[in-house]
Design a protein around this motif. Structure first.
Motif, short mmCIF file in Angstrom:
data_model
loop_
_atom_site.label_atom_id
_atom_site.label_comp_id
_atom_site.label_asym_id
_atom_site.label_seq_id
_atom_site.Cartn_x
_atom_site.Cartn_y
_atom_site.Cartn_z
N LYS A 80 5.59 -9.26 2.98
CA LYS A 80 4.44 -8.42 3.32
C LYS A 80 4.69 -7.80 4.69
N LEU A 81 4.06 -6.65 4.94
CA LEU A 81 4.21 -5.99 6.23
C LEU A 81 2.82 -5.67 6.78
N ALA A 89 12.79 -0.07 7.15
CA ALA A 89 12.81 1.01 8.14
C ALA A 89 11.57 0.96 9.02
N VAL A 90 10.40 0.83 8.39
CA VAL A 90 9.15 0.79 9.16
C VAL A 90 9.09 -0.48 10.01
N ALA A 123 0.80 -1.23 0.00
CA ALA A 123 0.00 0.00 0.00
C ALA A 123 0.82 1.27 0.00
N LEU A 124 2.07 1.19 0.48
CA LEU A 124 2.86 2.41 0.63
C LEU A 124 4.31 2.23 0.21
N ALA A 125 5.01 1.28 0.81
CA ALA A 125 6.45 1.15 0.59
C ALA A 125 6.80 0.87 -0.86
N ALA A 126 5.97 0.07 -1.56
CA ALA A 126 6.21 -0.21 -2.98
C ALA A 126 5.46 0.76 -3.88
N PHE A 183 12.86 1.73 -7.81
CA PHE A 183 11.67 1.02 -7.37
C PHE A 183 11.97 0.02 -6.26
N GLU A 184 12.57 -1.11 -6.63
CA GLU A 184 12.73 -2.20 -5.68
C GLU A 184 13.63 -1.84 -4.50
N THR A 185 14.73 -1.14 -4.77
CA THR A 185 15.65 -0.82 -3.69
C THR A 185 15.03 0.16 -2.69
N THR A 186 14.37 1.21 -3.21
CA THR A 186 13.75 2.18 -2.31
C THR A 186 12.60 1.55 -1.55
#
Length: 411
Positions: free
Chosen positions: A406-407, A262-263, A148-151, A252-255
């Protein structure tokens, strides 16, 4: 005693195979830590051919290697190295070029990624991050924060930079993701790469025609298309396509992995999350510490073009060297208690984005994205928490930066 003396090269047949099982894990690598306590570098076997190489685990020699022009990236293509993202190498990519070609392209590209240009993009990044957080929390918990956010944010940002229309972004994301599954599905990765090549070719040509017809420069990629140097001219179509793919893959993938880790780390230790919520002024230091704690897993390999003395050991001409940032960024000679996340730690220069000529050109953009994601979460959903026990998180370890698949979060 030097490492060369400690591990004679005639004993290369007894070397351990690298990467180690925990090399790509975002958790502290016990194997790398143990090596770093004993020596600044060791010999290991690496790649499809299991060739003997130097694994550099301390900050000082890694930094020296990364900035030394006697180490070539282009020559590594001769032995088909496994890549951090397991993608198929593009010999035209900035990632694999040596000077003078690398110098020429990098000089032209740096105009588009100047600090002030990225700062001009920051309000849009912040707004987009807040939009994704708001959309995520508008639904019932739990939610997968990675999807929803990180990707989602990095895809939006890099597509905004490249001028990819919204209607095409889901396809671009799908094709990009297949490249990072090269180790498990080579055919799908090759198909994804082919699709991206074709799409980027058409995107570059279409935008070149529009700019030539008088449309204003509005995207960062427009700057890269139109920038001209007195000595170096402009980027050609092949270079622009390869650059677009490099930016897409790297952005994309690295960020997404950095944001996810981090989260995850902040929510695993609630005191860390609560300290940021209670004092958002910690954010600049926290971002640097999180980047130190969760860098890319390793740099790309390099081949020495002549003998290079790196202080305590010598890399001979023709030998390969690689530096896992998960080790160099936890060098006890540089950081007190390096395996501890300390959001108040005064930043010390680290290798999270590499060093030297190949220092990540999108480093400041990645910092902006991580900062604005954390800022949005702190402001909109300060009660954020993991929705499952940490032990239930499952990790993807074939990506350029290991991270949870997944987070699940709640609030």
């Amino acid at each position: 005693m030097s490492v060369t003396e400690t591990v004679p090269q005639d004993q290369d047949q007894d070397l351990p195979s690298f990467p180690f099982p925990d090399t790509f894990s975002p958790l502290p690598s016990g194997t790398l830590a143990e090596i770093a306590r004993r020596a600044p570098a060791i010999r290991v076997r690496f790649g499809p051919g299991q060739i003997p190489i130097w694994l550099i685990v301390r900050h000082a020699p890694a930094r020296a290697m990364l900035s030394d022009p006697r180490f070539s990236r282009t020559k590594t293509l001769e032995f088909r190295p496994p890549l951090t993202g397991a993608q198929i190498p593009d010999p035209n990519s900035l990632l694999w070029l040596d000077p003078p070609d690398h110098t020429r392209i990098r000089r032209l590209v740096s105009t588009g990624f100047a600090h002030r240009r990225i700062e001009q993009l920051r309000p849009w990044v912040a707004e987009t991050a807040r939009r994704h957080v708001t959309a995520m929390t508008a639904k019932d918990a739990p939610a997968d924060l990675r999807a929803a956010l990180a990707a989602a944010l990095p895809v939006d940002v890099i597509c905004q930079i490249l001028g990819v229309p919204e209607i095409d972004r889901e396809n671009v994301r799908t094709w990009s993701e297949t490249l990072f599954r090269f180790a498990t599905n080579r055919e799908a990765a090759a198909a994804g790469q082919k699709a991206l090549y074709g799409y980027m070719d058409s995107l570059v040509r279409e935008r070149q025609a529009q700019l030539a017809a008088g449309e204003p420069v509005t995207k960062l990629f427009d700057v890269l298309i139109t920038t001209q140097d007195t000595d170096d001219g402009r980027l050609n179509e092949v270079e622009l396509r390869s650059l677009a793919l490099t930016l897409l893959i790297g952005g994309f993938e690295t960020t997404a992995g950095v944001i996810t880790n981090a989260v995850t780390t902040l929510l695993t230790d609630r005191s860390q999350w609560e300290s940021l919520v209670g004092n958002p002024a910690l954010l600049p230091n926290a971002v640097e510490e999180l980047l130190r704690y969760h860098p890319l897993s390793m740099t790309f390999p390099r081949v020495a073009t002549e003998d290079v003395d790196l202080g305590e050991f010598t890399v001979r001409a023709g030998e390969v060297a690689i530096a896992p940032f998960a080790a160099t960024n936890r060098d006890p000679d540089l950081y007190d208690d390096p395996d501890r996340l300390d959001l108040t730690r005064e930043p010390v220069a680290n290798l999270a984005f590499g060093h030297g000529a190949h220092h990540c050109i999108g480093a400041h953009l990645a910092r902006v994205e991580l900062t604005e994601v954390l800022s949005a979460l702190i402001d909109i959903v300060p009660t954020l928490r993991l929705a499952v026990p940490v032990s239930e998180l499952r990790y993807e370890l074939a990506a350029p930066i290991g991270r949870p698949e997944k987070l699940p979060v709640a609030w």
